[in-house]
Design an enzyme around this catalytic site. Structure first.
Site, PDB file in Angstrom:
ATOM      1  N   ASP A 247       7.234   5.121  12.674  1.00 14.03           N
ATOM      2  CA  ASP A 247       7.131   4.004  13.626  1.00 14.03           C
ATOM      3  C   ASP A 247       8.322   4.094  14.571  1.00 14.03           C
ATOM      4  OD1 ASP A 247       4.837   2.264  12.342  1.00 14.03           O
ATOM      5  OD2 ASP A 247       6.094   2.964  10.711  1.00 14.03           O
TER       6      ASP A 247
ATOM      7  N   GLY B 108      11.275   4.374   8.682  1.00 13.85           N
ATOM      8  CA  GLY B 108      10.669   5.673   8.936  1.00 13.85           C
ATOM      9  C   GLY B 108      10.544   5.962  10.427  1.00 13.85           C
TER      10      GLY B 108
ATOM     11  N   ALA C  86       0.871  -1.186   0.000  1.00 10.66           N
ATOM     12  CA  ALA C  86       0.000   0.000   0.000  1.00 10.66           C
ATOM     13  C   ALA C  86       0.903   1.229   0.000  1.00 10.66           C
ATOM     14  CB  ALA C  86      -0.968   0.006   1.179  1.00 10.66           C
TER      15      ALA C  86
ATOM     16  N   GLN D 235       2.996 -10.023  12.912  1.00  8.62           N
ATOM     17  CA  GLN D 235       3.010  -8.787  13.694  1.00  8.62           C
ATOM     18  C   GLN D 235       1.627  -8.185  13.925  1.00  8.62           C
ATOM     19  OE1 GLN D 235       5.536  -6.721  10.673  1.00  8.62           O
ATOM     20  NE2 GLN D 235       4.282  -4.928  11.188  1.00  8.62           N
TER      21      GLN D 235
ATOM     22  N   GLN E  57       9.352   1.114  16.776  1.00  9.39           N
ATOM     23  CA  GLN E  57       9.879   0.059  15.902  1.00  9.39           C
ATOM     24  C   GLN E  57      11.322   0.369  15.522  1.00  9.39           C
ATOM     25  OE1 GLN E  57       7.686  -1.748  12.455  1.00  9.39           O
ATOM     26  NE2 GLN E  57       8.887  -0.306  11.269  1.00  9.39           N
TER      27      GLN E  57
ATOM     28  N   GLY F  70       5.480   8.234   1.856  1.00  9.38           N
ATOM     29  CA  GLY F  70       6.366   7.919   2.981  1.00  9.38           C
ATOM     30  C   GLY F  70       7.321   6.793   2.601  1.00  9.38           C
ATOM     31  N   HIS F  71       6.754   5.703   2.053  1.00  2.00           N
ATOM     32  CA  HIS F  71       7.602   4.582   1.609  1.00  2.00           C
ATOM     33  C   HIS F  71       8.559   5.046   0.509  1.00  2.00           C
ATOM     34  CE1 HIS F  71       3.782   2.253   2.733  1.00  2.00           C
ATOM     35  NE2 HIS F  71       4.684   1.815   3.587  1.00  2.00           N
TER      36      HIS F  71
ATOM     37  N   SER G 162      -0.417   3.603   5.355  1.00  2.00           N
ATOM     38  CA  SER G 162      -1.225   2.721   4.498  1.00  2.00           C
ATOM     39  C   SER G 162      -2.655   2.669   5.004  1.00  2.00           C
ATOM     40  CB  SER G 162      -0.635   1.317   4.497  1.00  2.00           C
ATOM     41  OG  SER G 162       0.696   1.375   4.036  1.00  2.00           O
ATOM     42  N   ARG G 163      -2.820   2.794   6.318  1.00  2.00           N
ATOM     43  CA  ARG G 163      -4.163   2.708   6.902  1.00  2.00           C
ATOM     44  C   ARG G 163      -5.017   3.939   6.576  1.00  2.00           C
ATOM     45  NH1 ARG G 163      -1.092  -0.127  10.728  1.00  2.00           N
ATOM     46  NH2 ARG G 163      -1.903  -2.202  11.114  1.00  2.00           N
TER      47      ARG G 163
END
Ligand code: AMP
Length: 280
Positions: A151, A148, A32, A61, A154, A36-37, A187-188
């Site tokens: 997160d 990124g 998605a 996850q 993470q 950002g990606h 993506s959400r």
């Protein structure tokens, strides 16, 4: 841009590249694909001789099956966007190829970084993240891997993973890319209605306001006022925390260490996270 679906094939290509010399950059994603990606992929392509992007919606996850089922799957559009930047390889494995018949979690001590914030609300999430990143790094053997700051927790955990298990891989933190409204790209976001998208913009607005008032009010007042804003906007919070950037330890007062404000909020059924870094 070559599309590879089997880890055997990626292993062979990486072996070949390692013999040729040069560096390998790696950008793990769950697809998605958004700006950002793409910002991570562009940076990797600029900084390395080769770039691998992975697209894998990692079942290990997701702590809620409904979240996994609802996660957007847009392979064709993703490949279209990535082809404009032309990384060398897009790796799109099947779960069975990555994990075999049963997912075995990596035994890795996250030194408590997994216990706060996201860890409290998404039990097992980071265990799933380190497990997949361990497998992906083992196959792609990157010199540099791009993550990124969106997160944030993470990123801290992956830094520790690299330090302990992949010392020759450099973790490159990348800034959060936002929509014009300030909403952190995710993506959400594609699961939000137009109205919810406007509502979601409140999240970053409150964070930026907190950053503006940083050290002008006590931390308690800053947090209380922010929570009030979320309540008035009818946005339920999971957490809103000020933490030390390196250790992610929660702060109740200003300290000498650089801080980060992290938030997780629900807009309808969609869970969104965001953060903003602050100086000392
Ligand atoms: P995901 O596909 O959500 O697992 O994200 C893959 C990578 O893209 C992770 O390193 C994310 O932190 C990063 N990422 C996601 N959204 C953004 C954003 N808005 N700005 C910068 N990086 C991002």
């Amino acid at each position: 841009m070559k599309i590879i679906r089997e880890k055997r094939e990626l292993t062979d290509i990486v072996d070949k590249w390692k013999n040729q010399g040069g560096t390998i950059g790696f950008v793990p994603t769950m697809g998605a694909i958004h700006e950002g990606h793409l910002s991570l992929v562009r940076k990797s392509v600029q900084e390395n001789s080769r770039t691998v992007v992975s697209i894998f919606i990692n079942p290990a996850q997701f702590n809620e099956k409904s979240d996994y089922d609802a996660y957007p799957r847009t392979e064709e559009a993703d490949l279209g966007k990535l082809s404009e930047i032309e990384p060398d390889v897009i790796f799109i494995p099947e779960s069975k190829d990555m994990y075999g018949d049963r997912i075995e979690m990596l035994d890795f001590d996250m030194r408590g970084l997994d216990k706060t914030m996201e860890g409290k609300y998404r039990p097992g999430h980071f265990a799933g993240v380190v497990t997949i990143v361990y497998h992906l790094f083992s196959i792609a053997r990157p010199d540099k891997a791009y993550f990124g700051k969106k997160d944030y927790q993470q990123l801290a955990i992956i830094r520790l993973l690299a330090q302990k298990r992949f010392p020759s891989t450099q973790i490159v933190p990348c800034p959060i890319i936002r929509e014009a409204s300030g909403l952190a790209m995710s993506s959400r976001n594609s699961l939000l209605t137009t109205l919810d998208r406007e509502k979601a913009a409140v999240i970053s607005r409150v964070l930026f306001q907190m950053a503006d008032n940083w050290q002008k009010k006590t931390l308690k007042i800053l947090l209380d006022e922010a929570k009030q804003h979320f309540e008035s906007a009818d946005i339920p919070l999971e957490y809103l925390e000020v933490a030390e950037q390196d250790t992610l330890k929660s702060l109740e007062n200003y300290s000498n260490a650089p801080a980060v404000i992290c938030v997780a909020a629900r807009i309808g059924k969609i869970r969104l996270i965001d953060n903003v870094e602050l100086p000392c």
